[in-house]
Design an enzyme around this catalytic site. Structure first.
Site, mmCIF file in Angstrom:
data_model
loop_
_atom_site.group_PDB
_atom_site.id
_atom_site.type_symbol
_atom_site.label_atom_id
_atom_site.label_comp_id
_atom_site.label_asym_id
_atom_site.label_seq_id
_atom_site.Cartn_x
_atom_site.Cartn_y
_atom_site.Cartn_z
ATOM 1 N N VAL A 1 -10.819 -5.814 -8.600
ATOM 2 C CA VAL A 1 -11.607 -6.057 -7.378
ATOM 3 C C VAL A 1 -12.882 -5.220 -7.461
ATOM 4 O O VAL A 1 -13.021 -4.365 -8.335
ATOM 5 C CB VAL A 1 -10.826 -5.664 -6.102
ATOM 6 C CG1 VAL A 1 -9.529 -6.449 -5.971
ATOM 7 C CG2 VAL A 1 -10.541 -4.162 -6.053
ATOM 8 N N GLY B 1 -13.830 -3.302 -4.796
ATOM 9 C CA GLY B 1 -13.505 -2.073 -4.057
ATOM 10 C C GLY B 1 -13.961 -2.192 -2.618
ATOM 11 O O GLY B 1 -15.096 -2.605 -2.362
ATOM 12 N N ALA B 2 -13.075 -1.851 -1.688
ATOM 13 C CA ALA B 2 -13.340 -2.099 -0.271
ATOM 14 C C ALA B 2 -13.568 -0.819 0.530
ATOM 15 O O ALA B 2 -13.717 -0.882 1.749
ATOM 16 C CB ALA B 2 -12.171 -2.873 0.323
ATOM 17 N N ALA C 1 -17.057 -5.439 7.275
ATOM 18 C CA ALA C 1 -18.044 -4.663 6.508
ATOM 19 C C ALA C 1 -18.533 -5.449 5.293
ATOM 20 O O ALA C 1 -19.685 -5.313 4.883
ATOM 21 C CB ALA C 1 -17.429 -3.336 6.059
ATOM 22 N N THR D 1 -11.805 -12.044 -6.405
ATOM 23 C CA THR D 1 -13.174 -12.019 -5.887
ATOM 24 C C THR D 1 -13.506 -13.367 -5.257
ATOM 25 O O THR D 1 -12.908 -14.387 -5.616
ATOM 26 C CB THR D 1 -14.185 -11.715 -7.019
ATOM 27 O OG1 THR D 1 -15.511 -11.687 -6.489
ATOM 28 C CG2 THR D 1 -14.130 -12.752 -8.144
ATOM 29 N N LYS E 1 0.865 -1.189 0.000
ATOM 30 C CA LYS E 1 0.000 0.000 0.000
ATOM 31 C C LYS E 1 0.899 1.236 0.000
ATOM 32 O O LYS E 1 1.720 1.408 0.906
ATOM 33 C CB LYS E 1 -0.878 0.015 1.259
ATOM 34 C CG LYS E 1 -2.050 -0.933 1.163
ATOM 35 C CD LYS E 1 -3.011 -0.771 2.308
ATOM 36 C CE LYS E 1 -4.227 -1.648 2.099
ATOM 37 N NZ LYS E 1 -3.954 -3.063 1.781
ATOM 38 N N ASP F 1 -1.390 -2.229 -4.105
ATOM 39 C CA ASP F 1 -2.805 -2.239 -3.717
ATOM 40 C C ASP F 1 -3.423 -0.890 -4.074
ATOM 41 O O ASP F 1 -2.709 0.119 -4.173
ATOM 42 C CB ASP F 1 -2.935 -2.416 -2.194
ATOM 43 C CG ASP F 1 -2.792 -3.874 -1.760
ATOM 44 O OD1 ASP F 1 -2.774 -4.775 -2.612
ATOM 45 O OD2 ASP F 1 -2.712 -4.094 -0.531
ATOM 46 N N ARG G 1 -4.991 -6.463 -11.172
ATOM 47 C CA ARG G 1 -5.931 -7.158 -10.281
ATOM 48 C C ARG G 1 -7.257 -6.393 -10.299
ATOM 49 O O ARG G 1 -7.276 -5.181 -10.032
ATOM 50 C CB ARG G 1 -5.368 -7.175 -8.864
ATOM 51 C CG ARG G 1 -6.315 -7.818 -7.849
ATOM 52 C CD ARG G 1 -5.925 -7.487 -6.407
ATOM 53 N NE ARG G 1 -4.616 -7.986 -6.054
ATOM 54 C CZ ARG G 1 -3.891 -7.498 -5.023
ATOM 55 N NH1 ARG G 1 -4.354 -6.504 -4.283
ATOM 56 N NH2 ARG G 1 -2.703 -7.990 -4.776
HETATM 57 C C1 FAD Z 1 -6.810 -10.875 -3.496
HETATM 58 C C2 FAD Z 1 -7.596 -9.657 -3.168
HETATM 59 C C3 FAD Z 1 -6.976 -8.422 -3.139
HETATM 60 C C4 FAD Z 1 -7.713 -7.261 -2.884
HETATM 61 N N1 FAD Z 1 -7.111 -6.039 -2.965
HETATM 62 C C5 FAD Z 1 -7.866 -4.917 -2.854
HETATM 63 C C6 FAD Z 1 -7.326 -3.619 -3.083
HETATM 64 O O1 FAD Z 1 -6.136 -3.443 -3.383
HETATM 65 N N2 FAD Z 1 -8.147 -2.547 -2.960
HETATM 66 C C7 FAD Z 1 -9.481 -2.677 -2.645
HETATM 67 O O2 FAD Z 1 -10.197 -1.678 -2.577
HETATM 68 N N3 FAD Z 1 -10.012 -3.899 -2.386
HETATM 69 C C8 FAD Z 1 -9.254 -5.008 -2.496
HETATM 70 N N4 FAD Z 1 -9.824 -6.232 -2.274
HETATM 71 C C9 FAD Z 1 -11.166 -6.320 -1.652
HETATM 72 C C10 FAD Z 1 -12.284 -6.236 -2.665
HETATM 73 O O3 FAD Z 1 -12.387 -4.919 -3.169
HETATM 74 C C11 FAD Z 1 -13.628 -6.615 -2.032
HETATM 75 O O4 FAD Z 1 -13.921 -5.732 -1.010
HETATM 76 C C12 FAD Z 1 -13.681 -8.033 -1.495
HETATM 77 O O5 FAD Z 1 -13.001 -8.920 -2.320
HETATM 78 C C13 FAD Z 1 -15.135 -8.517 -1.399
HETATM 79 O O6 FAD Z 1 -15.714 -8.526 -2.661
HETATM 80 P P1 FAD Z 1 -16.064 -9.885 -3.458
HETATM 81 O O7 FAD Z 1 -15.666 -9.656 -4.880
HETATM 82 O O8 FAD Z 1 -15.469 -11.039 -2.799
HETATM 83 O O9 FAD Z 1 -17.631 -9.925 -3.479
HETATM 84 P P2 FAD Z 1 -18.778 -9.702 -2.390
HETATM 85 O O10 FAD Z 1 -19.862 -9.034 -3.146
HETATM 86 O O11 FAD Z 1 -18.286 -9.106 -1.110
HETATM 87 O O12 FAD Z 1 -19.162 -11.185 -2.065
HETATM 88 C C14 FAD Z 1 -19.809 -11.932 -3.059
HETATM 89 C C15 FAD Z 1 -20.063 -13.332 -2.608
HETATM 90 O O13 FAD Z 1 -18.843 -13.981 -2.286
HETATM 91 C C16 FAD Z 1 -19.091 -14.934 -1.306
HETATM 92 N N5 FAD Z 1 -18.317 -14.622 -0.093
HETATM 93 C C17 FAD Z 1 -17.758 -13.455 0.241
HETATM 94 N N6 FAD Z 1 -17.121 -13.561 1.438
HETATM 95 C C18 FAD Z 1 -17.306 -14.816 1.835
HETATM 96 C C19 FAD Z 1 -16.917 -15.558 2.998
HETATM 97 N N7 FAD Z 1 -16.237 -14.992 3.999
HETATM 98 N N8 FAD Z 1 -17.282 -16.854 3.090
HETATM 99 C C20 FAD Z 1 -18.022 -17.435 2.111
HETATM 100 N N9 FAD Z 1 -18.428 -16.779 1.011
HETATM 101 C C21 FAD Z 1 -18.079 -15.513 0.877
HETATM 102 C C22 FAD Z 1 -20.556 -14.893 -0.998
HETATM 103 O O14 FAD Z 1 -21.224 -15.778 -1.850
HETATM 104 C C23 FAD Z 1 -20.891 -13.478 -1.368
HETATM 105 O O15 FAD Z 1 -22.247 -13.275 -1.624
HETATM 106 C C24 FAD Z 1 -9.110 -7.383 -2.574
HETATM 107 C C25 FAD Z 1 -9.729 -8.633 -2.608
HETATM 108 C C26 FAD Z 1 -9.004 -9.764 -2.920
HETATM 109 C C27 FAD Z 1 -9.731 -11.081 -2.986
#
Ligand code: FAD
Length: 311
Positions: free
Chosen positions: A190, A192-193, A295, A230, A101, A138, A188
């Protein structure tokens, strides 16, 4: 309800008061252990070794963000340099890279923060090159994106393998995908967090998902190396379909998930011959990372509360 809780948790992730309260509760640690490999380098290296034994790849994140002075930024830089040396010495550099980061490397410091972050990340890239590993920058909240992409552009002149992250929730991201889908470019994708305002980001999950699929299409059609990060099975299916439609094969793209989340799926993918990389955070400064994970998934808050009341 889930959306309100999520937004409150994201606000709390930036609140010093909440940070003091949450980190003071002893039982928090147990819940944190689900998402964080450990406090020290040894734990991170052990996690990589275990992942490699299962056919998984890793990207290591030394937890820390919003660094407040240059000495702290230098300490984080040095820890990455040490870690990369260690990965090489232990024969793990072919299976592990690092995620950095820029805010941890000084980007937000007044009077030349971007330049400082550039110099610090250059040192991390040099260590990765020497180790035979790579680095991904990141992406943080939207106010930092232009600066991060400027640093990326400069560093890619010397380290063309340097990866970046794009977030589908932001309105700007489809254009960023087009700009960055060139040969060799590791991106990568994503959702967005971070909590972002409606002026810059989609607020509705369905819109964020639809944008993710459009971005996937652009990246898979382009000449770069897409890294599909994801846990969402729908997005994973869409990525596989787009990869197939554009004649991609295993090895010219990869999937990524976070440490401790959907481990069964991580293993299944690796066994099926998909390149799956696990994002492994370690270190003591876990608060912001941990709150963003809560969150994302209200079920994790339930787990936290049950641990608190001792059940
Ligand atoms: C490798 C990696 C690197 C990342 N780097 C960044 C970054 O640099 N900047 C940034 O802003 N964000 C980053 N993120 C976070 C990202 O932006 C999301 O906030 C995060 O990945 C959640 O989104 P999602 O795509 O998993 O979908 P979501 O919409 O959160 O989840 C979709 C579905 O995934 C499944 N799921 C999710 N969590 C779980 C769980 N704990 N157990 C079981 N099933 C689950 C469920 O079915 C859920 O409905 C990163 C994520 C990953 C995986």
């Amino acid at each position: 309800m889930a959306a309100v809780l999520s937004s409150l948790l994201l606000k709390a992730s930036r609140s010093p008061l909440s940070r003091r309260a949450v980190t003071a509760i002893p039982v928090t640690r147990k819940v944190v252990d689900r998402f964080v490999a450990g406090e020290h380098e040894d734990a991170a290296v052990a996690a990589v070794r275990a992942l490699k034994a299962q056919g998984l790849y890793a990207t290591l994140d030394h937890l820390g963000e919003d660094t407040t002075d240059a000495a702290q930024a230098a300490a984080i830089r040095d820890s990455y340099v040490r870690l990369l040396g260690r990965l090489a010495a232990e024969g793990l550099a072919d299976h592990a890279e690092v995620s950095v980061k820029l805010s941890a490397l000084g980007q937000g410091l007044p009077g030349g923060g971007e330049q400082l972050a550039l110099e610090n990340s250059r040192a991390v890239c040099a260590a990765a090159a020497a180790a035979g590993s790579t680095v991904t920058l990141d992406m943080e909240d939207h106010t930092t994106i232009d600066s991060t992409l400027r640093v990326l552009k400069v560093l890619r002149e010397d380290y063309p393998w340097l990866g970046a992250v794009l977030q589908s929730m932001l309105h700007r991201t489809e254009q960023d995908c087009r700009d960055l889908a060139y040969p060799g470019s590791r991106i990568r994708l994503v959702k967005g967090a971070y909590a972002e305002p409606a002026t810059v980001a989609h607020q509705d999950k369905a819109e964020v998902d639809a944008a993710y699929e459009r971005c996937l299409e652009i990246l898979m059609a382009g000449g770069g190396y897409p890294m599909v990060a994801t846990h969402d099975s729908r997005m994973i299916r869409a990525a596989r379909a787009a990869a197939g439609a554009h004649g991609r094969v295993a090895g010219d793209h990869e999937f990524q998930m976070l440490y401790g989340i959907r481990q069964d799926e991580q293993l299944k993918a690796a066994r099926a011959g998909t390149r799956m990389r696990v994002y492994v955070p370690f270190g003591t400064d876990w608060y912001g990372y941990f709150m963003r994970r809560l969150a994302e998934r209200p079920a994790n808050v339930g787990f936290f509360l049950r641990a608190l009341v001792g059940r």
